[in-house]
Design an enzyme around this catalytic site. Structure first.
Site, PDB file in Angstrom:
ATOM      1  N   ASP A 184       5.801  12.610 -21.563  1.00 36.37           N
ATOM      2  CA  ASP A 184       6.699  13.085 -20.695  1.00 36.37           C
ATOM      3  C   ASP A 184       6.090  12.909 -19.287  1.00 36.37           C
ATOM      4  OD1 ASP A 184       7.957  14.431 -22.400  1.00 36.37           O
ATOM      5  OD2 ASP A 184       7.211  16.418 -22.304  1.00 36.37           O
ATOM      6  N   ASP A 195       7.785  18.987 -25.661  1.00 33.83           N
ATOM      7  CA  ASP A 195       7.746  20.648 -25.499  1.00 33.83           C
ATOM      8  C   ASP A 195       8.859  21.337 -25.819  1.00 33.83           C
ATOM      9  OD1 ASP A 195       9.553  19.561 -23.455  1.00 33.83           O
ATOM     10  OD2 ASP A 195       8.121  19.726 -21.716  1.00 33.83           O
ATOM     11  N   ASP A 244      12.306  18.742 -29.839  1.00 38.12           N
ATOM     12  CA  ASP A 244      11.237  17.540 -29.985  1.00 38.12           C
ATOM     13  C   ASP A 244      10.511  17.804 -31.071  1.00 38.12           C
ATOM     14  OD1 ASP A 244      11.661  16.574 -27.240  1.00 38.12           O
ATOM     15  OD2 ASP A 244      10.242  17.940 -26.261  1.00 38.12           O
TER      16      ASP A 244
HETATM   17  P1  ATP Z   1      10.402  15.565 -18.648  1.00 36.92           P
HETATM   18  O1  ATP Z   1      11.035  15.047 -20.042  1.00 36.92           O
HETATM   19  O2  ATP Z   1       9.536  14.348 -18.290  1.00 36.92           O
HETATM   20  O3  ATP Z   1       9.590  16.830 -18.697  1.00 36.92           O
HETATM   21  P2  ATP Z   1      12.352  16.616 -17.352  1.00 36.92           P
HETATM   22  O4  ATP Z   1      11.694  18.022 -17.008  1.00 36.92           O
HETATM   23  O5  ATP Z   1      13.000  16.131 -16.096  1.00 36.92           O
HETATM   24  O6  ATP Z   1      11.537  15.629 -17.687  1.00 36.92           O
HETATM   25  P3  ATP Z   1      14.558  17.829 -18.837  1.00 36.92           P
HETATM   26  O7  ATP Z   1      13.708  19.416 -18.512  1.00 36.92           O
HETATM   27  O8  ATP Z   1      14.987  17.566 -19.849  1.00 36.92           O
HETATM   28  O9  ATP Z   1      13.337  16.774 -18.387  1.00 36.92           O
HETATM   29  O10 ATP Z   1      15.554  17.843 -17.659  1.00 36.92           O
HETATM   30  C1  ATP Z   1      16.325  16.654 -17.617  1.00 36.92           C
HETATM   31  C2  ATP Z   1      17.447  16.888 -16.381  1.00 36.92           C
HETATM   32  O11 ATP Z   1      18.157  18.130 -16.498  1.00 36.92           O
HETATM   33  C3  ATP Z   1      16.734  17.173 -15.041  1.00 36.92           C
HETATM   34  O12 ATP Z   1      16.393  15.768 -14.663  1.00 36.92           O
HETATM   35  C4  ATP Z   1      17.675  17.785 -14.303  1.00 36.92           C
HETATM   36  O13 ATP Z   1      18.356  16.970 -13.605  1.00 36.92           O
HETATM   37  C5  ATP Z   1      18.272  18.738 -15.254  1.00 36.92           C
HETATM   38  N1  ATP Z   1      17.739  19.901 -15.373  1.00 36.92           N
HETATM   39  C6  ATP Z   1      16.327  20.469 -15.700  1.00 36.92           C
HETATM   40  N2  ATP Z   1      16.251  21.622 -15.410  1.00 36.92           N
HETATM   41  C7  ATP Z   1      17.376  22.221 -15.273  1.00 36.92           C
HETATM   42  C8  ATP Z   1      17.983  23.575 -15.078  1.00 36.92           C
HETATM   43  N3  ATP Z   1      17.048  24.585 -15.345  1.00 36.92           N
HETATM   44  N4  ATP Z   1      19.071  23.853 -14.676  1.00 36.92           N
HETATM   45  C9  ATP Z   1      19.954  22.863 -14.540  1.00 36.92           C
HETATM   46  N5  ATP Z   1      19.592  21.594 -14.645  1.00 36.92           N
HETATM   47  C10 ATP Z   1      18.244  21.124 -15.066  1.00 36.92           C
END
Ligand code: ATP
Length: 910
Positions: free
Chosen positions: A350, A642, A646
Site C-alpha cells: 500500500d 488493511d 483485502d
Molecule cells: P492505499 O491503498 O495506498 O492505502 P489510499 O488510502 O489512497 O491508498 P483508499 O483508502 O482506498 O486508498 O482511498 C482511495 C481514494 O478514495 C482516495 O485516494 C480518496 O480519493 C478517496 N477517499 C479515501 N478516504 C476517503 C474518505 N474518508 N472520504 C472520501 N473519500 C475518501
C-alpha cells in the site's frame, strides 16, 4: 441507506429495580433504544471517562479467560515423548542392567539436559507468543465524554458506546442504536456465513439468536456499513463467552521444514538402529567379542549418531526468529510464514501509511475563485491562506470539509492530533483555517466511505432548516456526479476537462486530491437514493502526506536483495507516481490504473505486471488478480492490505501482511504477518530476519549432522575393521553431552550474516538439505573420520598407550567441533574477518563451559578414572589445535573456491 428509527417497545425487561447501572442486561433486544440506554445508565454521547474506569473495576476486563496452561511437570515429561529419546532411554536401561552405571548416568544426563533445554525454550517461546498476542491486542473505537476514542477492547465496559465500521469485529455484545447499511457476518456464532442486515428495531422475546437484527454479538464481523451500539454484556457474559469462548488459535511451534527434519531425524534413528544391530551381531558372532563390550560400543555409536538435539535446536531457531521479528515490529501470526518470508521476491505494498507517514495536511485548495496555498503545521487548526480568502466558495469548501467528516482534532500537550482518519483530521484543520462557522449544522444521514466507491456523502440540516447533501471523494468519482460548478454568483455548467486537468496537476506534485460537491435535498434521509448527476462542484483540495524516510532506505535494501517493490494504492495515478519517484521505486512514471487492469486479458497483464511497479485506483479484486498473475511467473509474493475486502488477496499471497494500526480485524486475521507500526521498513526487516532464520536452520543441520556422522563413522569403521576403538563409548557420550547442549544451540542465536540482503531471494522449491549442504555434510564427516584415525596413527607412532590415544581423539573431536562452529557461522562469506573471530556472546558462553570441562576430564585424576583419560602434553595439545586449524583452513578454502566458481557461473540461489 436509511437510518433506522426505534420501533415501539415490545416488552420492557430490566435486570430488576436494584440492578446497578451498567450490569449486563438480559434480553436487551426486546427493549427500545431509549430503554436500553436508561437501563444501562448510558447515553448517546457515551460514558464519561471516570464512569468507564469505575465500571471497569466493577465488571473486570472485557477478556475471555485464557485456557489454563498444562501442568509444568507434564509439559516437562512431554519432552521425553520422542522416538530419539526412547532409544537413548532404552540404552540407559540396558547399560544399567549391565552395571555400566557411569555410562547410564551420562546417557541420562544427555536425555535430561535435552528435556530441560526443550522445556525452558518452549516456555520462553510460549511467553514470546503471549507477548506477541498482547501486541496484537484488538482496539475498539468508542465514544467517551462525547469524543471518539480508540481503546483496548479489554477496557470496554457495559454502557460504552461502540462505533462499528467494516472489517471490525464487535468487541462485546451490543444493542444497536444506529445502523447505516450495516451488515454483520455472524458465522462465528450461528454458523450462517451470509451477512445479516441489521436495524435498531426492538424484537419479540422469542426471537432466536440468528434473527436478533438489533444486536451485534461479540466476535461477529462487520462486512458493510456503519453502526453504533451500546455494550450490554462483556467478557464471559457475552453470547460467545457463554458458549465456551472463541476457539483459541493455538500456535504450534513448527513449520514444514522443521516437520521435514523431524521426519528425517526419525528415519535416521531407524537407520542407525539397523546398522547398530548389524554391528552387534557381526561383532558378537563374527568378531567373537564379549557381548558386554560390543554392546557398549554399539550404544556409544548409536548415541553419537542420533541427532537428538536437532529438532529442538531448529524449533529454538524459529522462536528466536519470531522474537527478533517482533522486536522489529513484524508480528508473525502463522509460523511457517517465517520460512516463506526468506524467499519473497516481490513485495506489493500500500502507499498511505506504509510508504508515507499518513500524517496529512491540506496545502492546496482550488475553487472557481482560483488556487489557494494553505500554510500551517500538522493538524494545528491555525495557518494562513494565500491569497487571503475573500471567496465564499472557499468558505463553502471549508464547511463541506468539516461536515462531510467523521474525525475530531484534539490538543494533546502542545501538539494537535487527529482522532479518526488522518485525512479527515487534515480537512478539519483546513476548515478551521477558512474560519467558516459550522455551528447549528447537524448530520441527518450518511453514506460511509468505502474503498470501492471512493466517496462519502452526508445529508445535513442547516441552522435555517434546509437540507443538503455534501459529498467528498476521489475527483473522478465526484466530478461524475456533478452537472454544475459553483460560480461567483450563480452556478455554471461544469467544465469537466478543466477540473480533471487541475486534479491531475495537483496530484502530480505528490498531493492527494479530493473533490467536494453538494446539492439541495428535500428528504431527511438518503432512502434508496444514491448520489446522482445533479451535484454542484465546490472545489478541490490537495494534501501532502510525506514519504517515510526509513521506507526509502528499505526500498533500496529490497532492490539490493533482488526483491521488486510494487505500490498498489487506491490513490490517484498522479499522486502515486510522484510518491513512487520520491521513495525510489523503479520505473515510477509508468502507472497502471484499476481500469487499465480490468481492460486487459490475463495474457496481456502477464508482461505488464513485470514492467510496471505502480498500480493506482485499484480495487481489492485488482489486488487479488495481481497476486495471481505475479505468482504465475513463479514469484513469491508478499502483499499488504488493511480493509475487509483485502482478505482474499492477503490469503492468496504467499505472505499476506496486514497493518496493525489502521488494518481491520478481518485483514489481521487473514494475514500471516502483522506490522505493528504499518511501516514498509518493517517488511524489509521481516524479510531479512526470515532469511536469517532459514540460514540458521541450514547452519544447524550443517553442524549437527556431520558431528553425528563423523563420530559414528569412526566407531563403525573401527568395529568393522576389528580395530581398537579410537574413542571409548563413554567418551563419545561425554562429547555428545557437552557439545550437544552448547555448541549446536549457539547456532539458533546467530545474528544476520553480513550481505544477507545483498543476495537474490532463494527459489521457493529449493530443499533445505540441498546439494551444497549435502556435500558439506559428507566433507566434514570424512574430515572428522580422517582426523580421528590420523591422531590415532600419531599416538601409535609415538608409542602412546591406548588410553592416551583415545584422550587425544576425544579432545580433537571437541576442538574440531569448535572450529567447525566458527566456520559454519559464515556460509556465504569469509570466516576470516575480525567480526567472525569475535563470535557472539552465546558462543563464548559455550566455550567458557566446554573448555574447562575438557580440562577437567583430561587432567583431573578422579575424572581420568571414570573416563579412562590421560593427561595430554603441551606438544600433543598443540598438535590437536594445529589439526583444528588445518581442518578450518581446508573448509574455508573449499568454500571460497566454491563461492567464486558459483559467482562466476551466475547468482547463487542458496
Ligand atoms: P492505499 O491503498 O495506498 O492505502 P489510499 O488510502 O489512497 O491508498 P483508499 O483508502 O482506498 O486508498 O482511498 C482511495 C481514494 O478514495 C482516495 O485516494 C480518496 O480519493 C478517496 N477517499 C479515501 N478516504 C476517503 C474518505 N474518508 N472520504 C472520501 N473519500 C475518501
Amino acid at each position: 441507506m436509511t437510518k433506522q428509527t426505534p420501533a415501539e417497545p415490545i416488552r420492557i425487561a430490566t435486570n430488576g429495580a436494584d440492578a446497578p447501572a451498567g450490569s449486563p442486561l438480559t434480553e436487551p433486544f426486546t427493549l427500545t433504544v431509549d430503554d436500553v440506554l436508561i437501563s444501562l445508565g448510558a447515553s448517546r454521547t457515551g460514558l464519561s471517562e471516570s464512569e468507564a474506569i469505575d465500571r471497569l473495576q466493577r465488571h473486570g476486563p472485557n477478556r475471555l479467560p485464557s485456557s489454563a496452561r498444562r501442568n509444568p511437570f507434564l509439559r516437562f515429561l512431554a519432552h521425553f515423548n520422542n522416538v530419539l529419546i526412547y532409544v537413548l532411554l532404552a540404552a540407559a536401561i540396558t547399560t544399567a542392567s549391565l552395571q555400566h552405571y557411569i555410562d547410564t548416568s551420562v546417557i541420562l544426563a544427555v536425555v535430561i539436559a535435552n528435556a530441560i533445554i526443550g522445556y525452558i525454550q518452549e516456555d520462553r517461546a510460549e511467553k514470546a507468543m503471549d507477548a506477541i498476542r498482547d501486541m496484537l491486542a484488538p482496539q475498539t473505537t468508542v465514544l467517551r465524554d462525547g469524543e471518539r476514542r480508540a481503546i483496548d477492547t479489554a477496557d470496554v465496559v457495559p454502557g460504552d458506546l461502540v462505533l462499528l465500521e467494516p472489517g471490525e469485529r464487535a468487541p462485546a455484545d451490543l444493542r444497536l442504536i444506529e445502523a447505516t447499511g450495516l451488515f454483520i457476518d455472524e458465522a462465528i456464532l450461528t454458523g450462517e456465513s451470509v451477512p445479516v442486515e441489521k436495524s435498531v428495531d426492538a424484537l419479540a422475546r422469542a426471537t432466536p439468536i440468528g434473527d436478533r437484527t438489533c444486536m451485534a454479538y461479540s466476535g461477529t464481523l462487520v462486512t458493510n456499513g456503519t453502526g453504533r451500539g451500546v455494550v450490554v454484556a462483556t467478557a464471559e457474559n457475552t453470547e460467545i463467552g457463554r458458549i465456551g469462548g472463541l476457539i483459541s488459535r493455538v500456535q504450534t511451534l513448527t513449520t514444514p521444514l522443521v516437520a521435514q527434519m523431524d521426519v528425517l531425524a526419525r528415519w535416521l534413528t531407524i537407520l542407525i538402529l539397523l546398522i547398530a544391530s548389524v554391528l552387534l551381531a557381526y561383532g558378537y558372532f563374527v568378531g567373537q567379542l564379549p557381548f558386554d563390550e560390543i554392546f557398549m560400543n554399539v550404544v556409544g555409536l548409536s548415541v553419537a549418531a542420533i541427532p537428538e538435539g536437532l529438532p529442538a535446536v531448529m524449533t529454538i531457531a524459529l522462536s528466536v526468529g519470531v522474537r527478533a521479528m517482533a522486536r522489529r515490529n513484524a508480528i508473525i501470526r502463522h509460523l511457517p510464514a517465517i520460512e516463506t518470508l526468506g524467499s519473497v521476491s516481490v513485495i506489493c505494498t500500500d502507499k498511505t501509511g506504509t510508504l508515507t507517514r499518513n500524517e496529512m495536511m491540506v496545502v492546496t485548495a482550488l475553487t472557481q475563485a482560483g488556487l489557494f496555498a494553505i500554510e500551517g503545521h500538522g493538524y494545528d487548526p491555525t495557518g494562513a491562506i494565500h491569497p487571503s480568502p475573500a471567496s465564499n466558495t472557499l468558505a463553502e469548501l471549508g464547511r463541506a470539509a468539516a461536515l462531510c467528516n467523521d474525525a475530531a482534532l484534539r490538543l494533546s500537550g502542545s501538539t494537535w492530533q487527529s482522532i479518526g482518519d488522518p485525512m479527515e483530521g487534515a480537512l478539519l484543520a483546513f476548515s478551521a483555517k477558512t474560519e467558516v462557522d459550522i455551528s447549528g449544522w447537524s448530520r441527518r444521514d450518511e453514506i460511509p466511505f468505502d474503498a470501492v466507491h471512493r466517496y462519502m456523502a452526508v445529508l445535513v440540516e442547516a441552522p435555517d432548516g434546509r437540507h443538503s447533501i455534501m459529498v467528498k471523494g476521489a475527483p473522478e468519482r465526484v466530478l461524475a456526479m456533478c452537472k454544475t460548478q459553483r460560480g461567483d454568483g450563480a452556478d455554471v455548467p461544469l467544465d469537466q476537462d478543466y477540473w480533471q486537468g487541475e486534479a491531475h496537476l495537483i496530484a502530480s506534485k505528490g498531493q492527494r486530491v479530493l473533490a467536494f460537491a453538494m446539492r439541495d435535498a428535500t428528504v431527511d434521509g438518503f432512502g434508496s437514493d444514491q448520489p446522482d448527476g445533479e451535484f454542484t462542484l465546490i472545489g478541490l483540495v490537495g494534501m501532502i502526506d510525506p514519504p517515510r524516510p526509513e521506507a526509502i532506505g528499505a526500498i533500496e535494501e529490497c532492490h539490493a536483495a533482488g526483491i521488486t517493490v510494487k505500490m498498489i494504492t487506491g490513490d490517484h495515478a498522479g499522486t502515486a507516481s510522484a510518491i513512487g519517484q520520491q521513495i525510489g521505486l523503479r520505473n515510477p512514471t509508468s502507472v497502471l490504473t484499476g481500469a487499465d487492469l480490468d481492460a486487459r486479458s490475463d495474457a496481456d497483464l502477464a508482461q505488464a505486471v513485470l514492467d510496471t511497479n505502480i498500480f493506482a485506483r485499484t480495487s481489492p479484486e485488482n489486488k487479488l488478480r495481481l497476486v495471481t498473475v505475479l505468482q504465475a511467473h513463479g514469484l513469491t509474493v508478499a502483499m499488504t492490505g488493511d480493509g475487509v475486502n483485502d482478505a482474499p488477496a492477503l490469503k492468496r499471497a504467499d505472505v499476506g501482511i496486514a497493518m496493525g494500526v489502521k488494518g481491520s480485524d478481518a485483514a489481521k486475521e487473514t494475514a500471516v504477518l502483522v506490522l505493528a507500526d504499518d511501516n514498509f521498513a518493517s517488511i524489509a526487516a521481516a524479510v531479512s530476519e526470515g532469511r536469517t532464520v532459514y540460514d540458521n536452520l541450514r547452519k544447524t543441520i550443517g553442524f549437527e549432522l556431520p558431528t553425528s556422522f563423523g563420530e559414528a563413522g569412526a566407531i563403525t569403521i573401527a568395529l568393522i575393521l576389528g580395530l581398537a576403538l579410537p574413542v571409548s563409548p563413554l567418551q563419545v557420550l561425554w562429547i555428545n553431552l557437552i557439545t550437544g547442549i552448547t555448541l549446536g544451540l549457539a547456532l539458533a542465536f546467530e545474528p544476520t550474516e553480513p550481505g544477507t540482503m545483498q543476495r537474490p531471494p532463494r527459489a521457493r522449491e529449493t530443499p533445505l538439505l540441498d546439494a551444497t549442504l549435502g556435500w558439506h555434510i559428507v566433507l566434514v564427516s570424512v574430515l572428522f573420520v580422517l582426523a580421528v584415525f590420523g591422531i590415532g596413527a600419531y599416538a601409535t607412532a609415538k608409542g602412546y598407550p591406548h588410553a592416551l590415544s583415545q584422550t587425544l581423539a576425544m579432545n580433537l573431536l571437541v576442538v574440531l567441533e569448535i572450529f567447525h562452529l566458527f566456520f559454519i557461522r559464515n556460509i556465504f562469506g569469509t570466516s576470516l574477518t575480525w567480526a567472525s573471530a569475535k563470535g557472539t556472546r552465546v558462543i563464548w558462553t559455550c566455550l567458557a563451559l566446554i573448555v574447562p570441562a575438557q580440562f577437567i576430564v583430561t587432567y583431573w585424576s578422579a575424572a581420568q578414572q571414570v573416563f579412562g583419560t590421560r593427561a595430554v602434553s603441551v606438544v600433543d595439545g598443540s598438535v590437536i589445535i594445529a589439526i583444528g586449524v588445518a581442518f578450518f583452513a581446508i573448509l574455508e578454502a573449499e568454500k571460497q573456491i566454491r563461492l567464486s566458481l558459483s559467482s562466476r557461473a551466475g547468482p547463487v540461489h542458496e
